[in-house]
Each structure stands twice: as C-alpha cells, then as structure tokens.
Design a protein around this motif. Structure first.
Motif, mmCIF file in Angstrom:
data_model
loop_
_atom_site.group_PDB
_atom_site.id
_atom_site.type_symbol
_atom_site.label_atom_id
_atom_site.label_comp_id
_atom_site.label_asym_id
_atom_site.label_seq_id
_atom_site.Cartn_x
_atom_site.Cartn_y
_atom_site.Cartn_z
ATOM 1 N N HIS A 35 0.832 -1.210 0.000
ATOM 2 C CA HIS A 35 0.000 0.000 0.000
ATOM 3 C C HIS A 35 0.864 1.255 0.000
ATOM 4 O O HIS A 35 0.537 2.239 -0.674
ATOM 5 N N THR A 36 1.950 1.235 0.740
ATOM 6 C CA THR A 36 2.851 2.390 0.766
ATOM 7 C C THR A 36 3.433 2.650 -0.620
ATOM 8 O O THR A 36 3.493 3.796 -1.078
ATOM 9 N N GLU A 37 3.837 1.589 -1.298
ATOM 10 C CA GLU A 37 4.370 1.742 -2.659
ATOM 11 C C GLU A 37 3.302 2.276 -3.608
ATOM 12 O O GLU A 37 3.578 3.140 -4.444
ATOM 13 N N THR A 38 2.077 1.779 -3.475
ATOM 14 C CA THR A 38 0.975 2.242 -4.329
ATOM 15 C C THR A 38 0.677 3.715 -4.068
ATOM 16 O O THR A 38 0.476 4.491 -5.006
ATOM 17 N N ILE A 39 0.666 4.107 -2.809
ATOM 18 C CA ILE A 39 0.399 5.507 -2.460
ATOM 19 C C ILE A 39 1.473 6.413 -3.045
ATOM 20 O O ILE A 39 1.166 7.477 -3.601
ATOM 21 N N GLU A 40 2.735 6.012 -2.949
ATOM 22 C CA GLU A 40 3.814 6.823 -3.512
ATOM 23 C C GLU A 40 3.675 6.942 -5.031
ATOM 24 O O GLU A 40 3.883 8.018 -5.596
ATOM 25 N N LEU A 41 3.327 5.860 -5.700
ATOM 26 C CA LEU A 41 3.108 5.900 -7.141
ATOM 27 C C LEU A 41 1.972 6.858 -7.490
ATOM 28 O O LEU A 41 2.096 7.690 -8.399
ATOM 29 N N ARG A 43 0.891 9.364 -5.731
ATOM 30 C CA ARG A 43 1.322 10.745 -5.464
ATOM 31 C C ARG A 43 2.144 11.293 -6.619
ATOM 32 O O ARG A 43 1.963 12.451 -7.029
ATOM 33 N N ARG A 44 3.072 10.475 -7.134
ATOM 34 C CA ARG A 44 3.882 10.927 -8.281
ATOM 35 C C ARG A 44 2.995 11.210 -9.492
ATOM 36 O O ARG A 44 3.150 12.236 -10.164
ATOM 37 N N GLU A 45 2.063 10.294 -9.764
ATOM 38 C CA GLU A 45 1.158 10.494 -10.897
ATOM 39 C C GLU A 45 0.300 11.743 -10.699
ATOM 40 O O GLU A 45 0.069 12.499 -11.642
ATOM 41 N N ASN A 46 -0.157 11.969 -9.486
ATOM 42 C CA ASN A 46 -0.977 13.146 -9.184
ATOM 43 C C ASN A 46 -0.185 14.427 -9.417
ATOM 44 O O ASN A 46 -0.700 15.389 -9.995
ATOM 45 N N ARG A 47 1.088 14.445 -8.990
ATOM 46 C CA ARG A 47 1.919 15.628 -9.222
ATOM 47 C C ARG A 47 2.100 15.880 -10.713
ATOM 48 O O ARG A 47 2.003 17.023 -11.180
#
Length: 72
Positions: A35-41, A43-47
């Motif tokens: 889940h942490t890896e998915t959230i970071e991904l 976040r990057r896509e959102n930016r």
C-alpha cells in the motif's frame, strides 16, 4: 501429573496462537508495504497530472478573448 499435562496443553495452545499471530503480522506488513508503494506511485502520478493541467491552463489563457481582469 494432571497439572503438568494441563500446563503443557496451555503452553502448546499459546505457542499455536503465537505462530498464527506471527503469520498474521507478516501478512499485514506485506500489505502495508504494498500500500505504501501504491500511495507513492499515485502521489507521483498526481503531481505529474497537476503540472500538466497547470501547463495546459497557462497555454489556453492567452487564447481566451475578452477575459475579465483577476480583480473581478
């Protein structure tokens, strides 16, 4: 003799519960890492998407005729 047998059964039951709990914690940790890896991904896509929207808005601003000044 009976007390020793009861104590042994209780110890076995506790060891069994502990083994299940350790397995559950390992599974929970794996899911947390995923889940942490998915959230970071995300976040990057959102930016990236936010930046693209800002860039597109800036490009289109010059194409809008008779635009009201910002103080309106």
């Amino acid at each position: 003799m009976i007390m020793e047998h009861d104590a042994e059964e209780r110890i076995i039951a506790l060891e069994t519960k502990l083994a299940y709990m350790e397995d559950f914690i390992d599974q929970l940790q794996a899911v947390t890492v995923e889940h942490t890896e998915t959230i970071e991904l995300l976040r990057r896509e959102n930016r990236l998407l936010s930046q693209k929207v800002r860039d597109m808005a800036e490009q289109l601003e010059g194409d809008i005729p008779n635009r009201k000044p910002p103080h309106y």
